[in-house]
Design a protein around this motif. Sequence first.
Motif, PDB file in Angstrom:
ATOM      1  N   HIS A 162       0.816  -1.218   0.000  1.00  0.00           N
ATOM      2  CA  HIS A 162       0.000   0.000   0.000  1.00  0.00           C
ATOM      3  C   HIS A 162       0.849   1.268   0.000  1.00  0.00           C
ATOM      4  CE1 HIS A 162       0.843   0.102   4.358  1.00  0.00           C
ATOM      5  NE2 HIS A 162       0.488   1.369   4.283  1.00  0.00           N
ATOM      6  N   ASP A 163       2.115   1.143   0.416  1.00  0.00           N
ATOM      7  CA  ASP A 163       2.999   2.309   0.467  1.00  0.00           C
ATOM      8  C   ASP A 163       4.267   2.089  -0.356  1.00  0.00           C
ATOM      9  OD1 ASP A 163       3.993   0.329   2.104  1.00  0.00           O
ATOM     10  OD2 ASP A 163       4.330   1.610   3.848  1.00  0.00           O
ATOM     11  N   TYR A 164       4.166   1.265  -1.410  1.00  0.00           N
ATOM     12  CA  TYR A 164       5.333   0.908  -2.212  1.00  0.00           C
ATOM     13  C   TYR A 164       5.531   1.794  -3.450  1.00  0.00           C
ATOM     14  CZ  TYR A 164       6.164  -3.683   0.063  1.00  0.00           C
ATOM     15  OH  TYR A 164       6.458  -4.705   0.937  1.00  0.00           O
ATOM     16  N   PHE A 165       4.598   2.698  -3.752  1.00  0.00           N
ATOM     17  CA  PHE A 165       4.618   3.343  -5.061  1.00  0.00           C
ATOM     18  C   PHE A 165       4.833   4.846  -4.979  1.00  0.00           C
ATOM     19  CE2 PHE A 165       2.437  -0.657  -5.382  1.00  0.00           C
ATOM     20  CZ  PHE A 165       3.097  -1.241  -6.451  1.00  0.00           C
ATOM     21  N   PHE A 166       5.515   5.366  -5.989  1.00  0.00           N
ATOM     22  CA  PHE A 166       5.920   6.765  -6.001  1.00  0.00           C
ATOM     23  C   PHE A 166       4.813   7.633  -6.598  1.00  0.00           C
ATOM     24  CE2 PHE A 166       8.128  10.622  -7.025  1.00  0.00           C
ATOM     25  CZ  PHE A 166       9.158  10.690  -6.098  1.00  0.00           C
ATOM     26  N   THR A 167       4.430   8.631  -5.864  1.00  0.00           N
ATOM     27  CA  THR A 167       3.421   9.568  -6.343  1.00  0.00           C
ATOM     28  C   THR A 167       3.997  10.983  -6.375  1.00  0.00           C
ATOM     29  OG1 THR A 167       2.541   9.934  -4.111  1.00  0.00           O
ATOM     30  CG2 THR A 167       1.535   8.163  -5.430  1.00  0.00           C
ATOM     31  N   ALA A 168       3.381  11.824  -7.178  1.00  0.00           N
ATOM     32  CA  ALA A 168       3.810  13.221  -7.272  1.00  0.00           C
ATOM     33  C   ALA A 168       2.578  14.099  -7.377  1.00  0.00           C
ATOM     34  CB  ALA A 168       4.712  13.414  -8.487  1.00  0.00           C
ATOM     35  N   ASN A 169       2.770  15.375  -7.222  1.00  0.00           N
ATOM     36  CA  ASN A 169       1.695  16.343  -7.393  1.00  0.00           C
ATOM     37  C   ASN A 169       1.731  16.902  -8.811  1.00  0.00           C
ATOM     38  OD1 ASN A 169       0.804  16.214  -4.649  1.00  0.00           O
ATOM     39  ND2 ASN A 169       2.589  17.477  -4.092  1.00  0.00           N
ATOM     40  N   VAL A 170       0.579  17.187  -9.346  1.00  0.00           N
ATOM     41  CA  VAL A 170       0.526  17.681 -10.727  1.00  0.00           C
ATOM     42  C   VAL A 170       1.216  19.039 -10.876  1.00  0.00           C
ATOM     43  CG1 VAL A 170      -1.515  16.393 -11.393  1.00  0.00           C
ATOM     44  CG2 VAL A 170      -1.776  18.623 -10.265  1.00  0.00           C
ATOM     45  N   ASP A 171       1.364  19.771  -9.759  1.00  0.00           N
ATOM     46  CA  ASP A 171       2.024  21.064  -9.851  1.00  0.00           C
ATOM     47  C   ASP A 171       3.516  20.988  -9.517  1.00  0.00           C
ATOM     48  OD1 ASP A 171       1.598  20.457  -7.222  1.00  0.00           O
ATOM     49  OD2 ASP A 171       0.800  22.418  -6.644  1.00  0.00           O
ATOM     50  N   ASP A 172       4.049  19.759  -9.315  1.00  0.00           N
ATOM     51  CA  ASP A 172       5.494  19.599  -9.133  1.00  0.00           C
ATOM     52  C   ASP A 172       6.217  19.971 -10.421  1.00  0.00           C
ATOM     53  OD1 ASP A 172       5.330  18.720  -6.525  1.00  0.00           O
ATOM     54  OD2 ASP A 172       5.369  16.578  -7.049  1.00  0.00           O
ATOM     55  N   THR A 201       7.445   5.761 -15.333  1.00  0.00           N
ATOM     56  CA  THR A 201       8.540   6.077 -16.252  1.00  0.00           C
ATOM     57  C   THR A 201       8.267   5.519 -17.646  1.00  0.00           C
ATOM     58  OG1 THR A 201      10.155   6.098 -14.451  1.00  0.00           O
ATOM     59  CG2 THR A 201      11.019   5.792 -16.672  1.00  0.00           C
ATOM     60  N   PHE A 202       7.656   4.335 -17.714  1.00  0.00           N
ATOM     61  CA  PHE A 202       7.479   3.646 -18.999  1.00  0.00           C
ATOM     62  C   PHE A 202       6.026   3.721 -19.469  1.00  0.00           C
ATOM     63  CE2 PHE A 202      11.451   2.203 -17.298  1.00  0.00           C
ATOM     64  CZ  PHE A 202      12.277   2.204 -18.411  1.00  0.00           C
ATOM     65  N   SER A 203       5.152   2.868 -18.978  1.00  0.00           N
ATOM     66  CA  SER A 203       3.749   2.916 -19.394  1.00  0.00           C
ATOM     67  C   SER A 203       2.865   3.011 -18.155  1.00  0.00           C
ATOM     68  CB  SER A 203       3.391   1.656 -20.192  1.00  0.00           C
ATOM     69  OG  SER A 203       3.234   0.539 -19.320  1.00  0.00           O
ATOM     70  N   HIS A 204       1.586   3.275 -18.355  1.00  0.00           N
ATOM     71  CA  HIS A 204       0.682   3.399 -17.212  1.00  0.00           C
ATOM     72  C   HIS A 204       0.331   2.047 -16.617  1.00  0.00           C
ATOM     73  CE1 HIS A 204      -0.836   7.792 -17.782  1.00  0.00           C
ATOM     74  NE2 HIS A 204       0.479   7.681 -17.794  1.00  0.00           N
ATOM     75  N   ASP A 205       0.755   0.967 -17.260  1.00  0.00           N
ATOM     76  CA  ASP A 205       0.627  -0.358 -16.651  1.00  0.00           C
ATOM     77  C   ASP A 205       1.883  -0.725 -15.870  1.00  0.00           C
ATOM     78  OD1 ASP A 205      -0.648  -2.858 -16.127  1.00  0.00           O
ATOM     79  OD2 ASP A 205       0.581  -3.797 -17.696  1.00  0.00           O
ATOM     80  N   GLN A 206       2.907   0.132 -15.935  1.00  0.00           N
ATOM     81  CA  GLN A 206       4.163  -0.117 -15.229  1.00  0.00           C
ATOM     82  C   GLN A 206       4.360   1.000 -14.213  1.00  0.00           C
ATOM     83  OE1 GLN A 206       5.937  -0.501 -19.233  1.00  0.00           O
ATOM     84  NE2 GLN A 206       7.093  -2.245 -18.426  1.00  0.00           N
ATOM     85  N   VAL A 207       3.943   0.715 -12.986  1.00  0.00           N
ATOM     86  CA  VAL A 207       3.904   1.727 -11.932  1.00  0.00           C
ATOM     87  C   VAL A 207       5.198   1.681 -11.130  1.00  0.00           C
ATOM     88  CG1 VAL A 207       1.412   1.999 -11.736  1.00  0.00           C
ATOM     89  CG2 VAL A 207       2.489   0.053 -10.633  1.00  0.00           C
ATOM     90  N   ASP A 208       5.792   2.852 -10.907  1.00  0.00           N
ATOM     91  CA  ASP A 208       7.130   2.925 -10.327  1.00  0.00           C
ATOM     92  C   ASP A 208       7.121   2.776  -8.812  1.00  0.00           C
ATOM     93  OD1 ASP A 208       7.721   3.551 -12.956  1.00  0.00           O
ATOM     94  OD2 ASP A 208       9.245   5.026 -12.396  1.00  0.00           O
ATOM     95  N   PHE A 209       8.127   2.063  -8.324  1.00  0.00           N
ATOM     96  CA  PHE A 209       8.295   1.883  -6.883  1.00  0.00           C
ATOM     97  C   PHE A 209       8.860   3.143  -6.239  1.00  0.00           C
ATOM     98  CE2 PHE A 209       8.672  -2.644  -8.280  1.00  0.00           C
ATOM     99  CZ  PHE A 209       7.612  -3.143  -7.547  1.00  0.00           C
ATOM    100  N   ASP A 210       8.612   3.254  -4.958  1.00  0.00           N
ATOM    101  CA  ASP A 210       9.138   4.367  -4.163  1.00  0.00           C
ATOM    102  C   ASP A 210      10.183   3.815  -3.203  1.00  0.00           C
ATOM    103  OD1 ASP A 210       9.681   6.576  -2.658  1.00  0.00           O
ATOM    104  OD2 ASP A 210       7.611   6.961  -2.038  1.00  0.00           O
ATOM    105  N   PHE A 211      11.449   3.887  -3.599  1.00  0.00           N
ATOM    106  CA  PHE A 211      12.525   3.345  -2.774  1.00  0.00           C
ATOM    107  C   PHE A 211      12.840   4.229  -1.575  1.00  0.00           C
ATOM    108  CE2 PHE A 211      13.140   0.121  -5.902  1.00  0.00           C
ATOM    109  CZ  PHE A 211      13.831  -0.896  -5.246  1.00  0.00           C
ATOM    110  N   ARG A 212      12.167   5.351  -1.447  1.00  0.00           N
ATOM    111  CA  ARG A 212      12.309   6.111  -0.196  1.00  0.00           C
ATOM    112  C   ARG A 212      11.742   5.310   0.969  1.00  0.00           C
ATOM    113  NH1 ARG A 212       9.300  11.527  -1.970  1.00  0.00           N
ATOM    114  NH2 ARG A 212       7.802   9.865  -2.463  1.00  0.00           N
ATOM    115  N   ASN A 213      10.865   4.371   0.670  1.00  0.00           N
ATOM    116  CA  ASN A 213      10.324   3.471   1.686  1.00  0.00           C
ATOM    117  C   ASN A 213      11.252   2.264   1.787  1.00  0.00           C
ATOM    118  OD1 ASN A 213       8.934   1.673   3.270  1.00  0.00           O
ATOM    119  ND2 ASN A 213       7.100   1.594   1.990  1.00  0.00           N
ATOM    120  N   PRO A 214      11.968   2.090   2.878  1.00  0.00           N
ATOM    121  CA  PRO A 214      12.919   0.972   2.990  1.00  0.00           C
ATOM    122  C   PRO A 214      12.255  -0.398   2.896  1.00  0.00           C
ATOM    123  CG  PRO A 214      12.648   2.066   5.111  1.00  0.00           C
ATOM    124  CD  PRO A 214      11.973   2.924   4.099  1.00  0.00           C
TER     125      PRO A 214
END
Length: 580
Positions: A162-172, A201-214
């Motif tokens: 539930h906390d494995y994925f990288f998100t951003a704000n549209v105004d970033d 990074t690649f396609s919307h079926d390939q969701v990027d991990f958030d390695f800030r979470n150990p």
Amino acid sequence: MTEIESLKHKLIQQLGCIYKDVELTQSYDELADVLVDIMRITQGGFTPRPYSNHWSEKDVVVITYGDSIIAADQKPLATLSDFMDTHLECINAVHILPFFPFSSDDGFAVIDYSSVNDGLGDWSDITAIASKRRLMSDLVINHCSSRSAWFQNFIKGEGIGHDYFFTANVDDDLSQVVRPRTSALLRPTHTSKGWQHVWCTFSHDQVDFDFRNPQVLIEFTRIIRQYLDAGVNIFRLDAVAFLWKIAGTKSINLPQTHEVIRLLRTLIEHAQQDAVVITETNIPNTQNLTYFGNANEAHCIYNFSLPPLLINTLITGSCLYLKRWQMSMPPAQDGTTYFNFIASHDGVGLRPVEGILEQDEIDSLVETMVLFGGKISSRTSEDGHKKPYEMNIALIDALQGTTKGKDQFGLARFTCAHAIMLGLEGIPGIYIHSLLGTENDYEKLANTSHNRSINRHRWDAEQLNGLLADDNSTHAKVLAALTKLITIRTNQAAFNPNATQFTLHLGLQLFGFWRQSRDRRQSIFCISNISDQPIDLPLAELNLIGTETWFDLIDGEVIHDITATQLLEPYQTVWISNVP
């Protein structure tokens, strides 16, 4: 300090570099303990020796999907194993492209890292292959499938992932982000917490991990341990350059990414003595070289500049750019080497020749590949424009002619490309469809509408074996020519991946280099006519030692007069050695 204490101290330092700007709920000491426990590294276990080479001239890798060859009433992995045992005895290693359940990108959108795709076989088939050959597996570490249980838990807001994925704000500020695709970077996703924008990074079926979470790092450590237990010996870190993201930056090749790779190497080499880490970083050459670190990061890096440069050389009849590039490449220090290839499941990338080939040279290369039936994939450049990213074409079609058009030298040119690659410093990797002389698959391209499908043919085993049994078929000729070269290569000490290499200066139509074994007993002069005209090779310019007997390893003939001129036919290669 005990060995385990020394290892944990190193891990703590590495964790400190990775997470220095991240607030953690665990201490670095606690994280180091968790990682060591997962990898089952115990006191008295293996302590890696710095600058050790876990490879030799015997190592050649065949690159293949698990179902590149299929047969009725047999699991594809078993069919692949049988095919390699029958036809590829000279090859001691295999890279099986992602063999896990997936949702797209022919395996690179992984649904479940812990399972084998049941359409291919199961873990027993994987371990059976690993018992006979070194096995390379992809560690698809940047992203996973949007259909994975982890991402579904992200949407629900609970459970593992539930906390494995990288998100951003549209105004970033995402204006600098470097990407290999033209799709939108952020995927709007409705979750239990409302709309979130997931980094893709690649396609919307390939969701990027958030390695800030150990916990993501811990999860991949578990995956690595499982793969080691299954017999995986070589880890290919897929798309790893994009691993760490920071809004306002290019989000590629960041220091944290490099440190994660160093940490994974630390864990892997303490867990298994001969395990190897290879980084797949399809980026400009100077950036790619940084992934060696100081022999403490990747053991091997993909030599991404080689495919476009070698193809360009053979279709133009000039080795100017290839020779310049080779002279600029630093010798790999012990503990590292190059992973050489000229074809793969992906297209021929153009980013790795940025700053090496002139733009008009790239334009001509692209135009020629289109002429030979290839497709061109694009990316969005930093200025927002679409730019050619890779050329999608089967290698045998790419080399069917020159910039002047198709000619009768296709097979000779194709063989020459492999003779050059097999002689170079590094470990060679050969795509199965190059070994088989597979041509562009337009039917698969039409069915999928994905450009890369053009070079991802699936063979029926019975049909393929019939073609290989026919000595007059192109497929049989290709396999015979390449396996002959591989067999010769794997018996030459001067072709050790870390043996000395110097570039020769023989004009622009003769591409040559000298290799010398590490014990200095064997020298091999590798010289190829890269043009469509016969060329005289003045042997006297090689300064062959007169007290030695010299042989051409490829044709098996003794060279009786080392001062003579030898005629090289179009695309002929000689490997001139003082050891038969």
